[in-house]
Structure formats: C-alpha cells, structure tokens
Design a protein around this motif. Structure first.
Motif, PDB file in Angstrom:
ATOM      1  N   ALA A  97      11.534   6.727   1.854  1.00  0.00           N
ATOM      2  CA  ALA A  97      12.064   5.735   2.796  1.00  0.00           C
ATOM      3  C   ALA A  97      11.044   5.396   3.867  1.00  0.00           C
ATOM      4  O   ALA A  97      11.023   4.272   4.372  1.00  0.00           O
ATOM      5  N   VAL A  98      10.180   6.357   4.222  1.00  0.00           N
ATOM      6  CA  VAL A  98       9.130   6.089   5.209  1.00  0.00           C
ATOM      7  C   VAL A  98       8.217   4.981   4.693  1.00  0.00           C
ATOM      8  O   VAL A  98       7.825   4.079   5.430  1.00  0.00           O
ATOM      9  N   VAL A  99       7.913   5.026   3.400  1.00  0.00           N
ATOM     10  CA  VAL A  99       7.034   4.020   2.818  1.00  0.00           C
ATOM     11  C   VAL A  99       7.782   2.708   2.623  1.00  0.00           C
ATOM     12  O   VAL A  99       7.306   1.644   3.007  1.00  0.00           O
ATOM     13  N   LEU A 100       8.969   2.773   2.027  1.00  0.00           N
ATOM     14  CA  LEU A 100       9.692   1.541   1.698  1.00  0.00           C
ATOM     15  C   LEU A 100      10.183   0.798   2.929  1.00  0.00           C
ATOM     16  O   LEU A 100      10.165  -0.428   2.975  1.00  0.00           O
ATOM     17  N   GLU A 101      10.654   1.522   3.923  1.00  0.00           N
ATOM     18  CA  GLU A 101      11.202   0.884   5.110  1.00  0.00           C
ATOM     19  C   GLU A 101      10.206   0.840   6.260  1.00  0.00           C
ATOM     20  O   GLU A 101      10.367   0.066   7.182  1.00  0.00           O
ATOM     21  N   GLY A 102       9.192   1.676   6.199  1.00  0.00           N
ATOM     22  CA  GLY A 102       8.270   1.812   7.321  1.00  0.00           C
ATOM     23  C   GLY A 102       7.467   0.569   7.612  1.00  0.00           C
ATOM     24  O   GLY A 102       7.397   0.116   8.740  1.00  0.00           O
ATOM     25  N   PHE A 103       6.843  -0.004   6.578  1.00  0.00           N
ATOM     26  CA  PHE A 103       5.980  -1.140   6.863  1.00  0.00           C
ATOM     27  C   PHE A 103       6.694  -2.463   6.727  1.00  0.00           C
ATOM     28  O   PHE A 103       6.124  -3.499   7.000  1.00  0.00           O
ATOM     29  N   GLY A 104       7.961  -2.470   6.359  1.00  0.00           N
ATOM     30  CA  GLY A 104       8.749  -3.697   6.317  1.00  0.00           C
ATOM     31  C   GLY A 104       8.193  -4.714   5.342  1.00  0.00           C
ATOM     32  O   GLY A 104       7.523  -4.375   4.383  1.00  0.00           O
ATOM     33  N   ALA A 105       8.455  -5.953   5.597  1.00  0.00           N
ATOM     34  CA  ALA A 105       8.013  -7.015   4.698  1.00  0.00           C
ATOM     35  C   ALA A 105       6.504  -7.209   4.811  1.00  0.00           C
ATOM     36  O   ALA A 105       5.946  -7.251   5.899  1.00  0.00           O
ATOM     37  N   VAL A 106       5.861  -7.302   3.673  1.00  0.00           N
ATOM     38  CA  VAL A 106       4.422  -7.553   3.631  1.00  0.00           C
ATOM     39  C   VAL A 106       4.228  -8.917   2.998  1.00  0.00           C
ATOM     40  O   VAL A 106       4.732  -9.186   1.921  1.00  0.00           O
ATOM     41  N   HIS A 107       3.507  -9.772   3.686  1.00  0.00           N
ATOM     42  CA  HIS A 107       3.295 -11.120   3.189  1.00  0.00           C
ATOM     43  C   HIS A 107       2.150 -11.139   2.194  1.00  0.00           C
ATOM     44  O   HIS A 107       1.160 -10.422   2.350  1.00  0.00           O
ATOM     45  N   SER A 108       2.285 -11.962   1.186  1.00  0.00           N
ATOM     46  CA  SER A 108       1.279 -11.990   0.118  1.00  0.00           C
ATOM     47  C   SER A 108      -0.030 -12.594   0.608  1.00  0.00           C
ATOM     48  O   SER A 108      -0.059 -13.402   1.530  1.00  0.00           O
ATOM     49  N   GLY A 109      -1.100 -12.175  -0.036  1.00  0.00           N
ATOM     50  CA  GLY A 109      -2.404 -12.760   0.225  1.00  0.00           C
ATOM     51  C   GLY A 109      -3.108 -12.272   1.463  1.00  0.00           C
ATOM     52  O   GLY A 109      -4.149 -12.795   1.823  1.00  0.00           O
ATOM     53  N   SER A 110      -2.570 -11.264   2.123  1.00  0.00           N
ATOM     54  CA  SER A 110      -3.180 -10.780   3.351  1.00  0.00           C
ATOM     55  C   SER A 110      -3.744  -9.377   3.126  1.00  0.00           C
ATOM     56  O   SER A 110      -3.000  -8.441   2.848  1.00  0.00           O
ATOM     57  N   LEU A 111      -5.027  -9.243   3.247  1.00  0.00           N
ATOM     58  CA  LEU A 111      -5.666  -7.950   3.069  1.00  0.00           C
ATOM     59  C   LEU A 111      -5.253  -6.983   4.172  1.00  0.00           C
ATOM     60  O   LEU A 111      -5.062  -5.793   3.923  1.00  0.00           O
ATOM     61  N   SER A 112      -5.067  -7.471   5.381  1.00  0.00           N
ATOM     62  CA  SER A 112      -4.672  -6.583   6.475  1.00  0.00           C
ATOM     63  C   SER A 112      -3.285  -5.992   6.232  1.00  0.00           C
ATOM     64  O   SER A 112      -3.048  -4.820   6.521  1.00  0.00           O
ATOM     65  N   ASN A 113      -2.364  -6.777   5.679  1.00  0.00           N
ATOM     66  CA  ASN A 113      -1.044  -6.248   5.369  1.00  0.00           C
ATOM     67  C   ASN A 113      -1.101  -5.254   4.214  1.00  0.00           C
ATOM     68  O   ASN A 113      -0.363  -4.267   4.200  1.00  0.00           O
ATOM     69  N   ALA A 114      -1.962  -5.498   3.241  1.00  0.00           N
ATOM     70  CA  ALA A 114      -2.116  -4.538   2.144  1.00  0.00           C
ATOM     71  C   ALA A 114      -2.706  -3.234   2.662  1.00  0.00           C
ATOM     72  O   ALA A 114      -2.288  -2.148   2.258  1.00  0.00           O
ATOM     73  N   LEU A 115      -3.650  -3.308   3.590  1.00  0.00           N
ATOM     74  CA  LEU A 115      -4.208  -2.098   4.193  1.00  0.00           C
ATOM     75  C   LEU A 115      -3.178  -1.380   5.050  1.00  0.00           C
ATOM     76  O   LEU A 115      -3.159  -0.144   5.105  1.00  0.00           O
ATOM     77  N   LEU A 116      -2.314  -2.141   5.702  1.00  0.00           N
ATOM     78  CA  LEU A 116      -1.219  -1.536   6.455  1.00  0.00           C
ATOM     79  C   LEU A 116      -0.296  -0.770   5.517  1.00  0.00           C
ATOM     80  O   LEU A 116       0.131   0.348   5.823  1.00  0.00           O
ATOM     81  N   ALA A 117      -0.008  -1.341   4.366  1.00  0.00           N
ATOM     82  CA  ALA A 117       0.828  -0.661   3.376  1.00  0.00           C
ATOM     83  C   ALA A 117       0.161   0.630   2.911  1.00  0.00           C
ATOM     84  O   ALA A 117       0.811   1.675   2.794  1.00  0.00           O
ATOM     85  N   LEU A 118      -1.137   0.596   2.663  1.00  0.00           N
ATOM     86  CA  LEU A 118      -1.862   1.809   2.286  1.00  0.00           C
ATOM     87  C   LEU A 118      -1.838   2.844   3.407  1.00  0.00           C
ATOM     88  O   LEU A 118      -1.763   4.050   3.147  1.00  0.00           O
ATOM     89  N   GLY A 119      -1.892   2.385   4.643  1.00  0.00           N
ATOM     90  CA  GLY A 119      -1.796   3.297   5.776  1.00  0.00           C
ATOM     91  C   GLY A 119      -0.460   4.016   5.818  1.00  0.00           C
ATOM     92  O   GLY A 119      -0.384   5.217   6.072  1.00  0.00           O
ATOM     93  N   TRP A 120       0.623   3.273   5.567  1.00  0.00           N
ATOM     94  CA  TRP A 120       1.948   3.890   5.530  1.00  0.00           C
ATOM     95  C   TRP A 120       2.060   4.883   4.382  1.00  0.00           C
ATOM     96  O   TRP A 120       2.678   5.939   4.520  1.00  0.00           O
ATOM     97  N   ILE A 121       1.453   4.566   3.254  1.00  0.00           N
ATOM     98  CA  ILE A 121       1.474   5.501   2.128  1.00  0.00           C
ATOM     99  C   ILE A 121       0.709   6.771   2.495  1.00  0.00           C
ATOM    100  O   ILE A 121       1.169   7.883   2.238  1.00  0.00           O
ATOM    101  N   GLY A 122      -0.454   6.620   3.124  1.00  0.00           N
ATOM    102  CA  GLY A 122      -1.211   7.776   3.576  1.00  0.00           C
ATOM    103  C   GLY A 122      -0.453   8.610   4.598  1.00  0.00           C
ATOM    104  O   GLY A 122      -0.482   9.850   4.563  1.00  0.00           O
ATOM    105  N   PHE A 123       0.251   7.942   5.512  1.00  0.00           N
ATOM    106  CA  PHE A 123       1.069   8.627   6.507  1.00  0.00           C
ATOM    107  C   PHE A 123       2.174   9.431   5.828  1.00  0.00           C
ATOM    108  O   PHE A 123       2.438  10.579   6.196  1.00  0.00           O
ATOM    109  N   ALA A 124       2.814   8.839   4.810  1.00  0.00           N
ATOM    110  CA  ALA A 124       3.870   9.544   4.087  1.00  0.00           C
ATOM    111  C   ALA A 124       3.308  10.749   3.336  1.00  0.00           C
ATOM    112  O   ALA A 124       3.947  11.801   3.279  1.00  0.00           O
ATOM    113  N   VAL A 125       2.116  10.621   2.761  1.00  0.00           N
ATOM    114  CA  VAL A 125       1.484  11.751   2.068  1.00  0.00           C
ATOM    115  C   VAL A 125       1.175  12.866   3.069  1.00  0.00           C
ATOM    116  O   VAL A 125       1.392  14.048   2.777  1.00  0.00           O
TER     117      VAL A 125
END
Length: 122
Positions: free
Chosen positions: A65-93
């Motif tokens: 849930a930290v990963v799925l709900e943590g970073f909320g909606a990620v807009h397509s085509g944005s590298l910064s949002n994809a890196l934010l998603a990776l950050g949340w995954i790293g935080f969950a790990v």
C-alpha cells in the motif's frame, strides 16, 4: 520488472486499470517464465540482492500500500514522475528490510522459544 513497470508508467501513466490489468500482467508473466529457463538468468537470480528481496518479500507484500497509494497518480511521459515512483519503491524496500530485521526475525525467535518451552513441558 522494475524497468517494465517504469516503461509502462512513462508510456501510459498510472491508473488502477493499468496496475491490475491482465493485459499487462499475463504477457509479463509469460516473459518471466520463458527467461527463467536460461542458466545465466538463474545464476543472476541466485545473486545476493535478489535473494535478499526474496527474504523480505513478505514484509514488502504487506507494505504494498505504501507503493500503490504513496506516490498517487503518475502522469505519463514524465521522467521525474517515473523516478518518483522508483523512489517510493526504494522507500518501501527499505521499510520492508527494517520490518523483517527488527520485527519479523525477533518475533519468529520468540515464538519458537515459546513453542520449545511448551513442548519441553509435555
């Protein structure tokens, strides 16, 4: 899988339909199963990093849930949002590693000690 997930987020954004759709999970599962038959891939999967991810896998599952709900909606085509998603995954790990090491392992040892004492009495 992380590269695949980031590519899907970049291409299509994140929506609940994309995250849970069999359209994406079935081809990925078939690809993973076919690649796992290679001896080189199995050697990589037996490496210490992936073995550690397997060890903390249950704690990570509990923290999904930290990963799925943590970073909320990620807009397509944005590298910064994809890196934010990776950050949340790293935080969950990181949280899962701590939960396994400082809660799961001591808890399991305590339960086993109690069970040994109970069986010694019988």
């Amino acid at each position: 899988m992380l590269v695949y997930a980031v590519a899907m987020v970049l291409a299509f954004g994140s929506s609940s339909a994309l995250r849970y759709s069999a359209v994406w999970s079935v081809p990925l599962g078939l690809l993973i199963l076919s690649v796992l038959t290679s001896t080189r891939v199995s050697a990589v999967l037996a490496g210490p990093v992936l073995v550690r991810l397997g060890v903390i896998g249950y704690a990570l599952f509990l923290l999904r849930a930290v990963v799925l709900e943590g970073f909320g909606a990620v807009h397509s085509g944005s590298l910064s949002n994809a890196l934010l998603a990776l950050g949340w995954i790293g935080f969950a790990v990181l949280i899962a590693e701590g939960a396994h090491r400082y809660i799961g392992v001591p808890g399991r040892r305590w339960v086993l000690a109690v069970a040994r004492r109970q069986t010694a009495r019988v």
